[in-house]
Design an enzyme around this catalytic site. Structure first.
Site, PDB file in Angstrom:
ATOM      1  N   ILE A 479       0.838  -1.204   0.000  1.00  0.00           N
ATOM      2  CA  ILE A 479       0.000   0.000   0.000  1.00  0.00           C
ATOM      3  C   ILE A 479       0.876   1.259   0.000  1.00  0.00           C
ATOM      4  CG2 ILE A 479      -1.878  -1.212   1.135  1.00  0.00           C
ATOM      5  CD1 ILE A 479      -1.138   0.207   3.740  1.00  0.00           C
ATOM      6  N   GLY A 480       2.124   1.051  -0.423  1.00  0.00           N
ATOM      7  CA  GLY A 480       3.084   2.148  -0.398  1.00  0.00           C
ATOM      8  C   GLY A 480       4.188   1.853   0.608  1.00  0.00           C
ATOM      9  N   THR A 481       4.026   0.693   1.241  1.00  0.00           N
ATOM     10  CA  THR A 481       4.892   0.281   2.332  1.00  0.00           C
ATOM     11  C   THR A 481       6.225  -0.266   1.845  1.00  0.00           C
ATOM     12  OG1 THR A 481       3.437  -1.608   2.164  1.00  0.00           O
ATOM     13  CG2 THR A 481       3.139  -0.188   4.048  1.00  0.00           C
ATOM     14  N   LEU A 627      14.930  -3.772   6.485  1.00  0.00           N
ATOM     15  CA  LEU A 627      14.998  -4.613   5.285  1.00  0.00           C
ATOM     16  C   LEU A 627      15.406  -3.813   4.058  1.00  0.00           C
ATOM     17  CD1 LEU A 627      11.732  -6.506   6.142  1.00  0.00           C
ATOM     18  CD2 LEU A 627      14.040  -7.478   6.208  1.00  0.00           C
ATOM     19  N   LYS A 630      15.875   2.585   2.413  1.00  0.00           N
ATOM     20  CA  LYS A 630      15.180   3.679   1.731  1.00  0.00           C
ATOM     21  C   LYS A 630      13.678   3.645   2.015  1.00  0.00           C
ATOM     22  CE  LYS A 630      16.650   4.875  -2.377  1.00  0.00           C
ATOM     23  NZ  LYS A 630      16.870   5.086  -3.837  1.00  0.00           N
ATOM     24  N   LYS A 698      10.991  -5.910  12.728  1.00  0.00           N
ATOM     25  CA  LYS A 698       9.724  -5.544  13.364  1.00  0.00           C
ATOM     26  C   LYS A 698       9.047  -4.410  12.589  1.00  0.00           C
ATOM     27  CE  LYS A 698      11.599  -5.298  17.493  1.00  0.00           C
ATOM     28  NZ  LYS A 698      11.874  -5.329  18.941  1.00  0.00           N
ATOM     29  N   GLU A 702       4.171   2.341  11.627  1.00  0.00           N
ATOM     30  CA  GLU A 702       3.378   3.093  12.594  1.00  0.00           C
ATOM     31  C   GLU A 702       4.215   3.674  13.718  1.00  0.00           C
ATOM     32  OE1 GLU A 702      -0.801   0.727  12.225  1.00  0.00           O
ATOM     33  OE2 GLU A 702       0.793  -0.274  13.314  1.00  0.00           O
TER      34      GLU A 702
END
Ligand code: FES
Ligand code: FES
Lengths: 741, 165
Positions: A479-481, A627, A630, A698, A702
């Site tokens: 979703i843009g993640t 991970l 950027k 993790k 958020e």
């Protein structure tokens, strides 16, 4: 031999294969895989599929807040050229959106209207123009009823909600006594308003039924696996008859976790018309009929003894929701473990109102909970005359203060220290209102960030074809993640392939079931599934090479062992594949798992107008393995910017007469714009969390919002000496307390 | 009616109620331009009309007889990116990508406005506009990005502007 490699996180995974890979791409700040498609307008979002014979739907919402629809007068618009029909189904249409991850239908039935704007019909036409025209003109007859539209008027009538991801009420020791015995304490009440996720892509669904009664829904949804079940249950069809396709989603932030009213309206209409139907919400409908973050009223108490040690923590919250919808904004979720103190009281109570559904928005709980607790802590430190960073050092818990279990990792103090160092925190004048830059009053603020880590069941398939290319596939979403990129990096690292030799296919419920994107669990859960699939593939490759998996080196498409080097393609015959599947286990209970961070903010408050500008901002975060440096940084930028909005501008206003959202569009609901956001800095601490999952990463999406708004409020206090406890901190709340011009 | 879109001549008979954005997205299949609000409040629909950036949702298609319209599809392709598109990829000037075509079209128009010496709200003087990050942020503030790639958008645009200069 089974082709699935499953892991339940009942034990830590001390050694992650990602640390011994040879490709060297994990963690690197690689460009997004799908980037070229997005920047050229070639990425297809749900309303953009070119479907033959498509009918356009325009959703019709009510113009009253509580009552009963007596008639949807289709005849009033049938004569408009291009109009095909008006469809309504009082039983099937969704009253509310569903919450994320639920496997039941959301609340259905729209004849009884429970909030302003509830979708009661859909007008179908040959063109969008005709559908809109008719949708605006259609006559909906109704009987209005009394409703509860005013939080202030009803906040004494509370109910205790059912447990969510935390129990509604929690008590340990005696906070009242701790407060009475305290050497110093604070007892303050903060409020936050309703908020809206405001993803830039409005909710949209295209529903296509085939001759066999199977539905394909091109829908903008974050969690397709559970959304499919919700949709099937809502429509009364079998799960396997529904497919959701969502490869690109124009942002979600919680608002697209569960299905929303447009999905079922499109599906019902498409069935009735016998042709595909597209239903896209208007921007006001997104505000009025999807989901909001609840407003909150939070009483926060902290007590310390003569040594400055925390002895008690109280966090009691009122949130609001529709009757019967159990979800409460879990503001105390971070409070449970962030703060030490033997005496604890963390309660959530619901005020039932006839306002649209409240549910998850980016970091449900911490996002607004920490705006209260971290501001109250700043008040306490100010009263004590102690620097907040020193306070944290003295009061940092050594284990979970309630469950008495160890933290899996906890680098909160290091985040604070490192941030203080690079931000120049030591230059802060702790006495408020001392620093001026022309007409601007300058202040600095700090706040801690915590965000609970979650692992969700998730699966993925990874295949290597005869050319030695890998393909990852899963019903996971991006979703843009950055899912496309990080899943490719995990597979590439473990299989020894450069990123461009790994294809990643997501967002389709025909692919292996996945956690979807929400709660910051996406990378850890779906990434672990990819890891497990690759682990199995490595075993297969080792077998083909005739060596132990431990002695096999995979790099640049080559398998190397015992002084032999063979290309992957030649090792796999026609191709091999494996499925990886992760599930949460005992580690959830054995270790408290969370991401941590620290926010540093410098603001300028205009001494004449009261305007607040964020001048500098730094976030230091520890969230296990990063991970992709950027995309992880971008996630933090996004979260922190949400923090700016929450602190300074975002305020969804409900008309107390009928619940209508007074500011239901992007012109009036103010999300931060480019000029509101400085060149934010983000640092990550090196970390691995072996208790979280096999990739040791993790959640991060958020963490950036958690605590951020408090750091801004604390900076405003430092600049002016004014403590605004009613977010957002708008000029009207500062003006009359500013020093004389 | 005749339009030139991305260098190609189009003939269409749009409904008088059709916005330029809906003409592109719903009638011509050019879905690169996005609809975020349909109210002129978000900038997702930004396209270039005769070289100037506009919110295409706020403009009726019938007002554009013979206009030259450039959309995101006309700036570059995945294989052959426009410098701004490449800079957005390099600097991660997007996340979900939904506001991105509008951001990039807007940046193209904005850089041209700067070149012409048009001042903005934050310009110190009316002539000789000094180009800096503050100018970029100000001039790009009509393009909302809820993913909040703003710092990266500024980096991307600064990169391209500096390379040009
Ligand atoms: S869609 Fe045109 S400005 Fe938002
Ligand atoms: S990239 Fe998602 S709104 Fe800008």
């Amino acid at each position: 031999m089974s082709n699935t490699n499953s892991l339940k996180m009942d034990k830590p995974v001390p050694a992650s294969l990602l640390d011994s890979g040879s490709q060297g791409i994990i963690g690197r700040p690689l460009d997004r895989k799908e980037g070229p498609l997005k920047v050229t307008g070639q990425a297809t979002y749900s309303a953009e599929y070119q479907i033959p014979n498509l009918a356009y739907g325009y959703l019709v919402g009510t113009k009253f807040g509580r009552g009963k629809v007596t008639n949807v007068d289709a005849d009033s618009v049938r004569a408009i050229p291009g109009v095909i029909d008006v469809v309504t189904d009082f039983k099937t249409f969704l009253q509310n959106s569903q919450q994320g991850g639920e496997t039941s239908a959301p609340t259905q039935g729209v004849q009884d209207v429970h909030y302003f704007g509830e979708i009661v019909a859909i007008v179908l036409a040959e063109s969008y123009e005709a559908a809109r025209d008719a949708g605006i003109r259609i006559k909906v007859e109704y009987e209005e009823a009394e409703g509860r539209f005013d939080f202030e008027a009803h906040k004494d009538e509370t109910t205790k909600p059912p447990p969510n991801n935390i129990p509604a009420h929690f008590k340990q020791g005696d906070v009242e006594k701790a407060m009475a015995d305290a050497a110093t304490s604070v007892d303050v009440t903060y409020t936050t308003p309703s908020q809206n996720s405001s993803a830039m892509e409005p909710h949209a669904s295209i529903a296509v039924w085939d001759e066999d009664g199977a539905l394909t829904l091109y829908g903008s949804y974050q969690m397709p696996t559970s959304d499919k079940t919700q949709l099937a249950k809502s429509l009364g069809v079998k799960d396997k008859k529904v497919r959701i396709i969502a490869p690109y989603i124009g942002g979600g932030f919680g608002s697209k976790l569960g299905i929303a009213p447009e999905s079922v309206a499109a599906a019902v209409a498409a069935k009735q018309l016998g042709r595909p139907v597209k239903a896209v919400m208007t921007r006001p409908q997104v505000f009025e009929t999807t989901v909001r973050r609840s407003n909150t009223e939070q009483r926060v108490r902290f007590s310390v003894d003569g040594e400055g040690k925390l002895t008690g923590v109280g966090h009691e919250t009122l949130t609001s929701n529709l009757p019967g919808e159990g979800f409460f904004e879990p503001t105390g979720i971070g409070t449970h473990f962030a703060y030490s103190g033997e005496n604890r009281l963390i309660n959530h109570d619901l005020v039932e109102l006839d306002w649209l559904l409240s549910g998850s928005m980016r970091a449900p709980g911490e996002a607004v909970g920490m705006m209260a607790t971290e501001a109250a802590l700043d008040e306490l430190c100010h009263k004590l005359g102690v620097d907040p960073i020193d306070f944290w050092k003295q009061n940092e818990p050594s284990e979970d203060p309630e469950e008495k279990i160890p933290f899996s990792t906890r680098q909160l103090v290091r985040c604070l220290e490192e941030g203080a160092e690079s931000f120049g925190w030591s230059k802060r004048n702790a006495t408020p209102g001392q620093v001026r830059d022309g007409e601007w009053m300058i202040g600095m603020g700090v706040a801690a960030a915590v965000r609970t880590n979650m692992l969700m069941e998730s699966s993925a398939k990874v295949a290597i074809d005869a050319n030695g290319r890998a393909t990852v596939s899963s019903a996971m979403t991006d979703i843009g993640t950055g899912s496309y990129t990080i899943l490719g990096q995990i597979a590439g690292e473990l299989l020894g392939l450069p990123l461009d030799q790994v294809s990643v296919v997501l967002g389709d419920t025909d692919l292996p079931d996945a956690a979807g994107s929400g709660g910051s669990w996406g990378a850890g859960s779906s990434g672990s599934a990819v890891y497990l699939a690759c682990e199995m593939l490595r075993e297969k490759l080792a077998k083909a090479m005739g060596c132990d998996p431990e002695t096999l080196t995979l790099k640049d498409g080559q398998a190397i062992a015992d002084n032999r080097q063979v290309s992957l393609g030649s090792l796999v015959g026609d191709g091999i594949e494996a499925i990886g599947s992760i599930a949460p286990g005992k580690m959830e209970k054995d270790r408290k798992q969370s991401s941590y961070g620290a926010h540093f903010v410098e603001v300028g408050v205009n001494a004449t107008t009261g305007e607040v500008r964020v001048r500098r901002m730094l976030g230091v975060f520890a969230a296990g393995r990063i991970l992709n440096a950027k995309t992880a940084r971008s996630q933090c930028l996004g979260g922190m910017t949400f923090g700016i909005g929450a602190a300074l501008t975002e305020d969804l206003v409900h008309d107390p007469r009928n619940g209508k959202l007074v500011n239901h569009d992007l012109g009036e609901y103010h999300v931060p714009v480019n000029a509101d956001v400085p060149q934010i800095e983000v640092h990550f601490l090196e970390e691995r969390d072996q208790f979280a999952n096999p990739i040791h990463a993790k959640g991060i999406g958020e963490l950036g919002i958690s605590g951020c708004g408090a750091a801004i409020g604390n900076a405003v206090f430092n600049a002016t000496g004014i403590r605004v406890r009613d977010y957002p901190i708008t000029v009207d709340k500062l003006l009359d307390q500013l020093p004389p011009v | 009616m005749h339009f030139t879109i991305n260098g190609t001549a189009y003939t269409a008979e749009p409904d008088i109620r059709t916005s330029l954005l809906d003409l592109l997205r719903e009638h011509l299949g050019l879905t690169g331009s996005k609809k975020g609000c349909d109210h002129g409040q978000c900038g997702a629909c930004t396209v270039l009309v005769n070289g100037r950036r506009i919110n295409s949702c706020l403009s009726l298609a019938v007002m554009h007889q013979d206009d030259e319209i450039t959309t995101i599809e006309g700036l570059g392709t995945p294989e052959d990116l426009h410098p701004l598109q490449a800079a957005f990829v390099k600097h991660d000037g997007y996340q979900c990508g939904y506001c991105t075509p509008g951001q990039i079209c807007s940046a193209v128009g904005m850089l041209d406005e700067v070149k012409k010496g048009w001042p903005s709200h934050v310009s110190e003087t009316l002539g000789d506009v000094e180009f800096n990050d503050g100018e970029i942020s100000e001039r790009m503030s009509g393009n909302l990005c809820r993913c909040a790639a703003y710092p990266n958008i500024v980096d991307a645009i600064r990169d391209v502007a500096e390379a040009k200069a």
